[in-house]
Motif scaffolding. Structure first.
Motif, PDB file in Angstrom:
ATOM      1  N   GLU A 356     -50.285 -64.712 -46.398  1.00 40.87           N
ATOM      2  CA  GLU A 356     -51.778 -64.294 -45.935  1.00 40.87           C
ATOM      3  C   GLU A 356     -52.764 -65.190 -46.135  1.00 40.87           C
ATOM      4  O   GLU A 356     -53.418 -65.597 -45.528  1.00 40.87           O
ATOM      5  CB  GLU A 356     -51.851 -63.013 -46.359  1.00 40.87           C
ATOM      6  CG  GLU A 356     -51.501 -61.731 -45.533  1.00 40.87           C
ATOM      7  CD  GLU A 356     -51.995 -60.336 -45.805  1.00 40.87           C
ATOM      8  OE1 GLU A 356     -51.580 -59.514 -45.198  1.00 40.87           O
ATOM      9  OE2 GLU A 356     -52.472 -60.486 -46.877  1.00 40.87           O
ATOM     10  N   GLU A 357     -52.550 -65.734 -47.686  1.00 44.00           N
ATOM     11  CA  GLU A 357     -53.827 -66.531 -48.360  1.00 44.00           C
ATOM     12  C   GLU A 357     -53.744 -67.829 -47.556  1.00 44.00           C
ATOM     13  O   GLU A 357     -54.845 -68.353 -47.162  1.00 44.00           O
ATOM     14  CB  GLU A 357     -53.469 -66.733 -49.570  1.00 44.00           C
ATOM     15  CG  GLU A 357     -53.639 -65.453 -50.452  1.00 44.00           C
ATOM     16  CD  GLU A 357     -53.430 -65.591 -51.838  1.00 44.00           C
ATOM     17  OE1 GLU A 357     -53.070 -66.906 -52.278  1.00 44.00           O
ATOM     18  OE2 GLU A 357     -53.272 -64.603 -52.684  1.00 44.00           O
ATOM     19  N   LYS A 358     -52.610 -68.419 -46.958  1.00 36.83           N
ATOM     20  CA  LYS A 358     -52.550 -69.746 -46.403  1.00 36.83           C
ATOM     21  C   LYS A 358     -53.031 -69.565 -45.026  1.00 36.83           C
ATOM     22  O   LYS A 358     -53.843 -70.355 -44.510  1.00 36.83           O
ATOM     23  CB  LYS A 358     -51.124 -70.052 -46.481  1.00 36.83           C
ATOM     24  CG  LYS A 358     -50.642 -71.422 -46.017  1.00 36.83           C
ATOM     25  CD  LYS A 358     -51.477 -72.439 -47.120  1.00 36.83           C
ATOM     26  CE  LYS A 358     -51.141 -74.022 -46.541  1.00 36.83           C
ATOM     27  NZ  LYS A 358     -51.805 -74.929 -47.293  1.00 36.83           N
ATOM     28  N   LEU A 359     -52.793 -68.439 -44.505  1.00 37.39           N
ATOM     29  CA  LEU A 359     -53.153 -68.215 -42.759  1.00 37.39           C
ATOM     30  C   LEU A 359     -54.675 -68.077 -43.068  1.00 37.39           C
ATOM     31  O   LEU A 359     -55.291 -68.635 -42.056  1.00 37.39           O
ATOM     32  CB  LEU A 359     -52.662 -66.794 -42.584  1.00 37.39           C
ATOM     33  CG  LEU A 359     -51.015 -66.775 -42.348  1.00 37.39           C
ATOM     34  CD1 LEU A 359     -50.611 -65.617 -41.518  1.00 37.39           C
ATOM     35  CD2 LEU A 359     -50.581 -67.960 -41.290  1.00 37.39           C
ATOM     36  N   MET A 360     -55.350 -67.369 -43.914  1.00 38.36           N
ATOM     37  CA  MET A 360     -56.519 -67.283 -44.163  1.00 38.36           C
ATOM     38  C   MET A 360     -57.617 -68.668 -44.220  1.00 38.36           C
ATOM     39  O   MET A 360     -58.599 -68.719 -43.663  1.00 38.36           O
ATOM     40  CB  MET A 360     -56.957 -66.240 -45.547  1.00 38.36           C
ATOM     41  CG  MET A 360     -58.055 -65.431 -45.290  1.00 38.36           C
ATOM     42  SD  MET A 360     -58.129 -64.409 -46.734  1.00 38.36           S
ATOM     43  CE  MET A 360     -56.884 -63.410 -46.652  1.00 38.36           C
ATOM     44  N   GLU A 361     -56.909 -69.799 -44.520  1.00 32.97           N
ATOM     45  CA  GLU A 361     -57.510 -70.771 -44.491  1.00 32.97           C
ATOM     46  C   GLU A 361     -57.857 -71.485 -43.353  1.00 32.97           C
ATOM     47  O   GLU A 361     -58.810 -72.217 -42.924  1.00 32.97           O
ATOM     48  CB  GLU A 361     -56.808 -71.815 -45.174  1.00 32.97           C
ATOM     49  CG  GLU A 361     -56.516 -71.589 -46.884  1.00 32.97           C
ATOM     50  CD  GLU A 361     -55.536 -72.483 -47.349  1.00 32.97           C
ATOM     51  OE1 GLU A 361     -54.927 -73.515 -46.776  1.00 32.97           O
ATOM     52  OE2 GLU A 361     -55.171 -72.419 -48.578  1.00 32.97           O
ATOM     53  N   GLN A 362     -57.001 -70.905 -42.090  1.00 36.84           N
ATOM     54  CA  GLN A 362     -57.035 -71.361 -40.692  1.00 36.84           C
ATOM     55  C   GLN A 362     -58.062 -70.428 -39.837  1.00 36.84           C
ATOM     56  O   GLN A 362     -58.400 -70.781 -38.950  1.00 36.84           O
ATOM     57  CB  GLN A 362     -55.770 -71.502 -40.141  1.00 36.84           C
ATOM     58  CG  GLN A 362     -54.831 -72.395 -40.597  1.00 36.84           C
ATOM     59  CD  GLN A 362     -53.540 -72.494 -39.991  1.00 36.84           C
ATOM     60  OE1 GLN A 362     -53.372 -72.620 -38.852  1.00 36.84           O
ATOM     61  NE2 GLN A 362     -52.315 -72.235 -40.761  1.00 36.84           N
ATOM     62  N   MET A 363     -58.422 -69.160 -40.613  1.00 45.19           N
ATOM     63  CA  MET A 363     -59.198 -68.299 -40.011  1.00 45.19           C
ATOM     64  C   MET A 363     -60.731 -68.303 -40.256  1.00 45.19           C
ATOM     65  O   MET A 363     -61.313 -68.853 -41.144  1.00 45.19           O
ATOM     66  CB  MET A 363     -58.523 -66.951 -40.185  1.00 45.19           C
ATOM     67  CG  MET A 363     -57.187 -66.780 -39.721  1.00 45.19           C
ATOM     68  SD  MET A 363     -56.564 -65.137 -40.404  1.00 45.19           S
ATOM     69  CE  MET A 363     -55.252 -65.018 -38.965  1.00 45.19           C
ATOM     70  N   THR A 364     -61.395 -67.678 -39.412  1.00 47.34           N
ATOM     71  CA  THR A 364     -62.709 -67.224 -39.627  1.00 47.34           C
ATOM     72  C   THR A 364     -63.038 -65.853 -39.938  1.00 47.34           C
ATOM     73  O   THR A 364     -62.399 -64.834 -39.297  1.00 47.34           O
ATOM     74  CB  THR A 364     -63.685 -67.688 -38.588  1.00 47.34           C
ATOM     75  OG1 THR A 364     -63.352 -67.206 -37.177  1.00 47.34           O
ATOM     76  CG2 THR A 364     -63.522 -69.325 -38.519  1.00 47.34           C
ATOM     77  N   GLU A 365     -63.971 -65.522 -40.640  1.00 46.00           N
ATOM     78  CA  GLU A 365     -64.521 -64.034 -40.960  1.00 46.00           C
ATOM     79  C   GLU A 365     -64.927 -63.342 -39.934  1.00 46.00           C
ATOM     80  O   GLU A 365     -65.952 -63.878 -39.356  1.00 46.00           O
ATOM     81  CB  GLU A 365     -65.019 -63.981 -42.335  1.00 46.00           C
ATOM     82  CG  GLU A 365     -65.229 -62.566 -42.911  1.00 46.00           C
ATOM     83  CD  GLU A 365     -65.939 -62.593 -44.394  1.00 46.00           C
ATOM     84  OE1 GLU A 365     -65.945 -61.641 -44.986  1.00 46.00           O
ATOM     85  OE2 GLU A 365     -66.493 -63.594 -44.767  1.00 46.00           O
ATOM     86  N   TYR A 366     -64.940 -62.093 -39.725  1.00 46.98           N
ATOM     87  CA  TYR A 366     -65.572 -61.263 -38.705  1.00 46.98           C
ATOM     88  C   TYR A 366     -66.056 -59.775 -39.402  1.00 46.98           C
ATOM     89  O   TYR A 366     -65.291 -59.348 -40.077  1.00 46.98           O
ATOM     90  CB  TYR A 366     -64.727 -61.030 -37.484  1.00 46.98           C
ATOM     91  CG  TYR A 366     -63.584 -60.220 -37.544  1.00 46.98           C
ATOM     92  CD1 TYR A 366     -63.934 -58.809 -37.500  1.00 46.98           C
ATOM     93  CD2 TYR A 366     -62.334 -60.557 -37.786  1.00 46.98           C
ATOM     94  CE1 TYR A 366     -62.551 -57.883 -37.446  1.00 46.98           C
ATOM     95  CE2 TYR A 366     -61.293 -59.758 -38.078  1.00 46.98           C
ATOM     96  CZ  TYR A 366     -61.356 -58.482 -37.777  1.00 46.98           C
ATOM     97  OH  TYR A 366     -60.490 -57.434 -37.953  1.00 46.98           O
ATOM     98  N   HIS A 367     -67.047 -59.311 -38.781  1.00 46.46           N
ATOM     99  CA  HIS A 367     -67.382 -58.096 -39.385  1.00 46.46           C
ATOM    100  C   HIS A 367     -67.931 -57.203 -38.096  1.00 46.46           C
ATOM    101  O   HIS A 367     -68.909 -57.561 -37.117  1.00 46.46           O
ATOM    102  CB  HIS A 367     -68.459 -58.065 -40.345  1.00 46.46           C
ATOM    103  CG  HIS A 367     -68.839 -56.778 -40.816  1.00 46.46           C
ATOM    104  ND1 HIS A 367     -70.447 -56.631 -41.160  1.00 46.46           N
ATOM    105  CD2 HIS A 367     -68.424 -55.546 -40.896  1.00 46.46           C
ATOM    106  CE1 HIS A 367     -70.418 -55.447 -41.574  1.00 46.46           C
ATOM    107  NE2 HIS A 367     -69.511 -54.708 -41.152  1.00 46.46           N
TER     108      HIS A 367
END
Length: 427
Positions: A356-367
């Protein structure tokens, strides 16, 4: 039944030359060759080694060593000689002529194991293509060494008809196989495109053969694929779904194990299968920390990943078998890594969080805030994004979601626009 018994009792002598002067690395290589022979149902009854500056052009080893080899064959009743290198057609012919014994090189041994292990139609076609590519330049002078029928090491696969055919017939068969594989490749490509449309995140497991890739896939995805303490236990690629702690669904693909000096004909034949790596969003590089030669294994896999043009894909190095790790083991810090035992549930949970932490590096945050009737969008968010916060507001009857999403997906674009709009409305 006789063929099976023959394969189980075939007596093999190993032959290797140390050209580098690295005794430890050479011994590891010979040990690996012994494991390959055992995987091919052979019994190693002797080993002949030599230190040389360069290869002897006619017989690979020196004249004196050929005489030693003959004496060993007579003493042990050897059926097959296996060289720890790829030999030229003339070297195979010359050694066979002098010893009257079947001669197999490392490449043909690996091809033979792949032929035994292939289960799917695609796998069998790929192995046959690799075998024919290997045999084509070696048709002249094969002689008695490869013209026999039966179950000996190195004779598994295309069979006598291909071995004794002329080059035109083999080329025609290779063209037929390539044509059949094109249809399979097309199907695989359509399957990949459908996964992309469905916004499914794919993780590919790579690593040296027998590092524990299938075991990790089985434990993470809670399935039962073949697990054996043998080289190349898994040949046909397997893809299964598993769920991360956040609830996000991920596809996990097991791939064929790599090995040092993997035959180029095999890499070429299996390219369509290995392309799964190129399509992955992340690689789990599994390393057997109990193996004394783990550093070379890790290096070999990284080189093959580079050869397949997949080196830019984010990697998480998984040092497996931590409960049995070698006394000299020290993890590399070039990549993000984690030490686990695939049989420890606590370690598997740690691995899921590390993914999950590694995947998060490729992702952008949303709200975003979703209305109660937007159940379909809520379901997509739960399955294809990493949700960090999910709350139901009784007063407004809205879901508030915070999380991370892959920016280049349709859902990523949709959530990015909604996040911007809602941020403006809140301000």
């Amino acid at each position: 039944m006789q063929e099976i018994n023959h394969r189980e009792t075939e007596k093999v002598v190993l032959v290797g030359c140390d050209f580098e002067g690295d005794d430890v690395a050479f011994q590891h290589s010979m040990d690996e060759l012994k494991s390959l022979v055992e995987t091919a149902k052979g019994t190693v009854v002797g080993m002949l080694t030599q230190k040389r500056q360069k290869v002897e052009p006619s017989t690979y080893i020196g004249r004196g060593k050929v005489e030693e080899l003959q004496a060993l064959i007579d003493e042990k009743g050897v059926d097959t000689i296996v060289f720890n290198d790829e030999l030229s057609p003339s070297q195979i012919r010359n050694v066979h002529t002098r010893t009257k014994t079947t001669v197999i090189d490392r490449t043909q041994l690996i091809l033979d194991i792949f032929a035994q292990r292939a289960r799917s139609r695609e796998g069998k076609l790929q192995v046959e293509l690799a075998q024919l590519s290997y045999l084509l330049p070696r048709l002249a002078g094969q002689g008695l060494a490869l013209s026999r029928q039966g179950g000996g090491i190195g004779s598994k696969g295309p069979g006598e008809t291909q071995l004794e055919s002329d080059r035109r017939h083999i080329r025609r068969r290779m063209d037929e196989i390539k044509h059949q594989l094109e249809a399979v490749v097309g199907h695989r490509q359509r399957y990949r495109e459908r996964r992309k449309q469905n916004e499914v995140f794919q993780v590919a497991i790579v690593g040296y053969t027998n590092a524990g890739k299938s075991t990790i896939l089985n434990r993470l995805a809670d399935v039962a694929t073949l697990e054996e303490n043998q080289l190349f236990a898994t040949l046909d690629p397997t893809t299964r779904q598993f769920i991360l702690p956040s609830g996000m669904k991920v596809l996990l693909s097991d791939t064929v194990g790599f090995i040092q000096d993997l035959p180029t004909t095999l890499v070429a034949a299996f390219r369509s299968t290995l392309e799964e790596l190129q399509e992955a969003s992340m690689l789990l590089h599994v390393v057997d920390s109990s193996n004394p030669d783990y550093v070379q294994h890790e290096r070999t896999v990284k080189e093959l990943i580079t050869d397949l043009e997949a080196e830019k894909i984010p990697q998480l190095v998984v040092y497996n078998k931590s409960d049995q790790k070698h006394s000299d083991f020290f993890p590399s810090h070039e990549e993000d890594s984690i030490e686990i035992s695939a049989f420890e549930q606590e370690d598997l949970e740690s691995l899921k969080h590390a993914i999950e932490e590694k995947l998060m590096e490729q992702m952008t945050e949303y709200h975003v805030v979703l209305r109660a009737e937007e159940g379909n969008l809520l379901s997509r968010c739960r399955e294809t994004t990493l949700i960090q916060k999910q709350e139901w507001n009784e007063e407004t009857e809205h879901y508030e979601l915070r999380g991370f999403v892959l920016p280049d997906t349709a859902l990523g674009h949709e959530l990015a626009i909604r996040s911007i709009v809602e941020r403006k409305e809140r301000n």
